[in-house]
Write an enzyme that holds these catalytic residues in place. Structure first.
Site, PDB file in Angstrom:
ATOM      1  N   GLU A   1       0.795  -1.236   0.000  1.00  0.00           N
ATOM      2  CA  GLU A   1       0.000   0.000   0.000  1.00  0.00           C
ATOM      3  C   GLU A   1       0.829   1.289   0.000  1.00  0.00           C
ATOM      4  O   GLU A   1       0.621   2.176   0.817  1.00  0.00           O
ATOM      5  CB  GLU A   1      -0.956   0.007   1.209  1.00  0.00           C
ATOM      6  CG  GLU A   1      -1.899  -1.186   1.211  1.00  0.00           C
ATOM      7  CD  GLU A   1      -2.881  -1.182   2.392  1.00  0.00           C
ATOM      8  OE1 GLU A   1      -2.758  -0.321   3.283  1.00  0.00           O
ATOM      9  OE2 GLU A   1      -3.763  -2.058   2.415  1.00  0.00           O
TER      10      GLU A   1
ATOM     11  N   ASN B   1       2.061  -5.230  -3.131  1.00  0.00           N
ATOM     12  CA  ASN B   1       0.657  -5.560  -2.838  1.00  0.00           C
ATOM     13  C   ASN B   1      -0.125  -4.273  -2.569  1.00  0.00           C
ATOM     14  O   ASN B   1       0.370  -3.385  -1.865  1.00  0.00           O
ATOM     15  CB  ASN B   1       0.645  -6.451  -1.585  1.00  0.00           C
ATOM     16  CG  ASN B   1      -0.694  -7.096  -1.298  1.00  0.00           C
ATOM     17  OD1 ASN B   1      -1.284  -7.732  -2.164  1.00  0.00           O
ATOM     18  ND2 ASN B   1      -1.189  -6.935  -0.067  1.00  0.00           N
TER      19      ASN B   1
ATOM     20  N   HIS C   1     -10.518  -6.297  -2.027  1.00  0.00           N
ATOM     21  CA  HIS C   1     -11.567  -6.115  -1.009  1.00  0.00           C
ATOM     22  C   HIS C   1     -12.725  -5.375  -1.674  1.00  0.00           C
ATOM     23  O   HIS C   1     -12.590  -4.201  -2.000  1.00  0.00           O
ATOM     24  CB  HIS C   1     -11.046  -5.269   0.160  1.00  0.00           C
ATOM     25  CG  HIS C   1      -9.942  -5.930   0.931  1.00  0.00           C
ATOM     26  ND1 HIS C   1     -10.152  -7.054   1.698  1.00  0.00           N
ATOM     27  CD2 HIS C   1      -8.637  -5.628   1.067  1.00  0.00           C
ATOM     28  CE1 HIS C   1      -9.009  -7.416   2.275  1.00  0.00           C
ATOM     29  NE2 HIS C   1      -8.067  -6.573   1.902  1.00  0.00           N
TER      30      HIS C   1
ATOM     31  N   GLU D   1      -6.127 -10.876  -0.968  1.00  0.00           N
ATOM     32  CA  GLU D   1      -6.932 -10.643   0.247  1.00  0.00           C
ATOM     33  C   GLU D   1      -8.418 -10.601  -0.093  1.00  0.00           C
ATOM     34  O   GLU D   1      -9.183  -9.799   0.451  1.00  0.00           O
ATOM     35  CB  GLU D   1      -6.517  -9.317   0.916  1.00  0.00           C
ATOM     36  CG  GLU D   1      -5.038  -9.249   1.236  1.00  0.00           C
ATOM     37  CD  GLU D   1      -4.615  -7.959   1.953  1.00  0.00           C
ATOM     38  OE1 GLU D   1      -5.498  -7.215   2.432  1.00  0.00           O
ATOM     39  OE2 GLU D   1      -3.401  -7.704   2.017  1.00  0.00           O
TER      40      GLU D   1
ATOM     41  N   ASP E   1     -12.149 -10.550  -0.411  1.00  0.00           N
ATOM     42  CA  ASP E   1     -13.426 -10.672   0.296  1.00  0.00           C
ATOM     43  C   ASP E   1     -14.421  -9.745  -0.381  1.00  0.00           C
ATOM     44  O   ASP E   1     -14.039  -8.706  -0.925  1.00  0.00           O
ATOM     45  CB  ASP E   1     -13.326 -10.458   1.823  1.00  0.00           C
ATOM     46  CG  ASP E   1     -12.765  -9.123   2.251  1.00  0.00           C
ATOM     47  OD1 ASP E   1     -12.521  -8.244   1.402  1.00  0.00           O
ATOM     48  OD2 ASP E   1     -12.578  -8.941   3.474  1.00  0.00           O
TER      49      ASP E   1
HETATM   50  C1  XIL Z   1      -6.293  -6.262   8.440  1.00  0.00           C
HETATM   51  C2  XIL Z   1      -6.597  -7.428   9.353  1.00  0.00           C
HETATM   52  O1  XIL Z   1      -7.502  -8.283   8.710  1.00  0.00           O
HETATM   53  C3  XIL Z   1      -7.197  -6.932  10.655  1.00  0.00           C
HETATM   54  O2  XIL Z   1      -7.315  -8.002  11.588  1.00  0.00           O
HETATM   55  C4  XIL Z   1      -6.292  -5.858  11.255  1.00  0.00           C
HETATM   56  O3  XIL Z   1      -6.928  -5.303  12.401  1.00  0.00           O
HETATM   57  C5  XIL Z   1      -6.029  -4.759  10.265  1.00  0.00           C
HETATM   58  O4  XIL Z   1      -5.463  -5.323   9.080  1.00  0.00           O
HETATM   59  N1  XIL Z   1      -4.951  -4.617   3.798  1.00  0.00           N
HETATM   60  C6  XIL Z   1      -3.957  -5.446   4.254  1.00  0.00           C
HETATM   61  C7  XIL Z   1      -4.218  -6.329   5.423  1.00  0.00           C
HETATM   62  O5  XIL Z   1      -2.898  -5.547   3.616  1.00  0.00           O
HETATM   63  O6  XIL Z   1      -3.054  -6.529   6.196  1.00  0.00           O
HETATM   64  C8  XIL Z   1      -5.312  -5.789   6.288  1.00  0.00           C
HETATM   65  O7  XIL Z   1      -5.587  -6.751   7.309  1.00  0.00           O
HETATM   66  C9  XIL Z   1      -6.539  -5.480   5.468  1.00  0.00           C
HETATM   67  C10 XIL Z   1      -6.221  -4.428   4.425  1.00  0.00           C
END
Ligand code: XIL
Length: 445
Positions: free
Chosen positions: A161, A204, A240, A269, A271
């Site tokens: 990020e 990422n 996401h 990641e 979802d």
């Molecule tokens: C999130 C986790 O799922 C949570 O448990 C934590 O509180 C915050 O981070 N992008 C990412 C992940 O790269 O590491 C993040 O994970 C979600 C967004």
């Protein structure tokens, strides 16, 4: 006939090679008839199917059953982040992440490393450093953490990020960006390559899933890195999604343009908030996009169950909070070419083989039978030895035989509480072959 036999032998010897290189593997069933799993279906397409895992849930039987049954890769959800592994400068704590890594590697799953350099979940001491000190702290962090798991991590999110949202295409403000400038990303990747040359090194990010100003900026960086020989192997697309940020229509095209730069792409990641058919369709679109891009090497969902999702209120995952398969699960499995079977993953039992003592002429094998998320009253597991091997003796079970296939059942009472284990053993006479026995599905009732 001859061709058929030839194909069969080739398949058998492939299996044997896979067994010999694995330390243990698990055979699975949710009952008399085993349904396909996300991991096995993805493997059929040459991909891994992973999930984020939190160490503090590894004691919950249905969580572990679903993990062991469905997934072939794990990403520690928080346990490898800077604030978890180096909360105090120079003091590294790896315990929780090690729990996940050991669980995964012991079952033949891959591990994604997440993440080395990120502005978030960063201890405050890092932000307090001056430029020279920050540079050495960043490089030391990357080196120490990667060397701890050297050879065990399939892909690392080296930098996470680093770009701003919106139309500017600019870098996000962070201690690294603000003090070290644009070059921090390149420096992090070079340090990472030296620390564990076998790991794939990924950039990422999120909101880079379609073609937009932010993904263009990442694209230009990757293109520049490739042209100058800066080590980068993969780009992770967090993916996401929700109604405000749906799966973009150019998702596949975006993955493809990155792949065309000569890097792998991974969905890291995933979802998708929602429910029912709409959620299922979105998930299927993501899977189909990945399968259509040959360099899309795997998909990771950001958690196993809605119960523990970081966005639990949006019910964004494949299993509901009782670990039941949702329509999205069936849609993903179908898109991967598998056949859905319903129910709760791993509700029956699992059987895990490991080799114990070995002598010149024989070795002992052990199979651990573990009940899934429901209690079982009995179980059976098949063990096939490769001819000319023979089984000389067995213990802790009642065997029956059909050629070289042994079906093992419990001695007396076979009941197991949810998550509980028992094991049986046997001695294999090698007769010239050290091949590992093939353990079939565990059947419970
Ligand atoms: C999130 C986790 O799922 C949570 O448990 C934590 O509180 C915050 O981070 N992008 C990412 C992940 O790269 O590491 C993040 O994970 C979600 C967004």
């Amino acid at each position: 006939m001859i061709r058929k036999g030839g194909r069969c032998r080739a398949a058998l010897s492939l299996t044997t090679t896979a067994l010999l290189t694995a330390t243990a593997f698990t055979a699975l069933s949710t009952g008399a008839e085993a349904a396909d799993t996300l991991g096995s279906a993805a493997a059929g397409k040459g991909r891994y199917f992973g999930t984020a895992v939190a160490a503090n849930h590894l004691g919950e039987a249905p969580y572990v059953s679903a993990l062991n049954t469905e997934f072939t890769s794990v990403t520690p959800e928080n346990e490898m982040k800077w604030d978890a592994v180096e909360r105090t400068r120079g003091t590294f704590t790896y315990g929780s992440a090690d729990q996940i890594v050991n669980h995964a590697l012991g079952r033949g799953m891959k591990v994604r490393g997440h993440t080395l350099v990120w502005h978030s979940q960063l201890p405050s001491w890092v932000a307090g450093l001056g430029t020279a000190d920050l540079r050495s702290a960043m490089n030391n962090h990357i080196t120490q953490v990667m060397q701890h798991w050297k050879g065990k991590i399939h892909s690392w999110d080296v930098v996470n990020e680093a770009f701003q949202d919106g139309g500017s295409g600019a870098r996000r403000s962070s201690p690294f960006q603000d003090k070290l400038g644009n070059g921090f990303i390149e420096e992090a990747f070079r340090t990472a390559r030296a620390a564990d040359p076998a790991a794939k090194l990924c950039y990422n990010d999120y909101n880079t899933d379609g073609v937009n100003a932010k993904s263009n900026a990442v694209y230009n960086m990757v293109k520049d890195f490739k042209s100058r020989g800066v080590p980068i192997d993969c780009v992770g697309f967090q993916s996401h999604f929700n109604s405000a940020s749906p799966v973009p229509s150019d998702y596949q095209a975006n993955l493809q343009r990155f792949a065309d730069l000569g890097v792998d792409v991974q969905i890291t990641e995933l979802d998708i908030e929602g429910s029912g058919t709409a959620q299922a369709n979105s998930y299927a679109n993501v899977v189909r996009a990945c399968l259509a891009v040959s360099r899309c090497t795997g998909i990771t969902v950001w958690g196993i169950t809605d119960k523990y999702s970081w966005r639990a209120s949006g019910t964004p995952l494949l299993l509901d909070s009782n670990y039941n398969k949702k329509p999205a699960y069936d849609a993903v499995l179908t898109a991967l070419g598998g056949s859905p079977g319903g129910g709760t993953p791993g509700a029956g039992c699992t059987a895990t083989y490991s080799k114990a003592e070995e002598w010149g002429d024989r070795f002992n094998g052990r199979v651990t039978v573990t009940a899934g998320s429901s209690a079982i009253s009995t179980w059976s597991v098949t063990v096939t030895v490769a001819s000319p091997q023979t089984v000389a003796t067995t213990w802790n079970g009642t065997p029956s035989w059909n050629g070289n296939v042994m079906t093992m059942r419990p001695n007396g009472n076979g009941s197991l509480a949810p998550g509980a284990s028992t094991s049986f053993g046997f001695t294999v006479m090698k007769n010239g072959s050290t091949a590992a026995p093939v353990v079939g599905a565990c059947t419970a009732s």
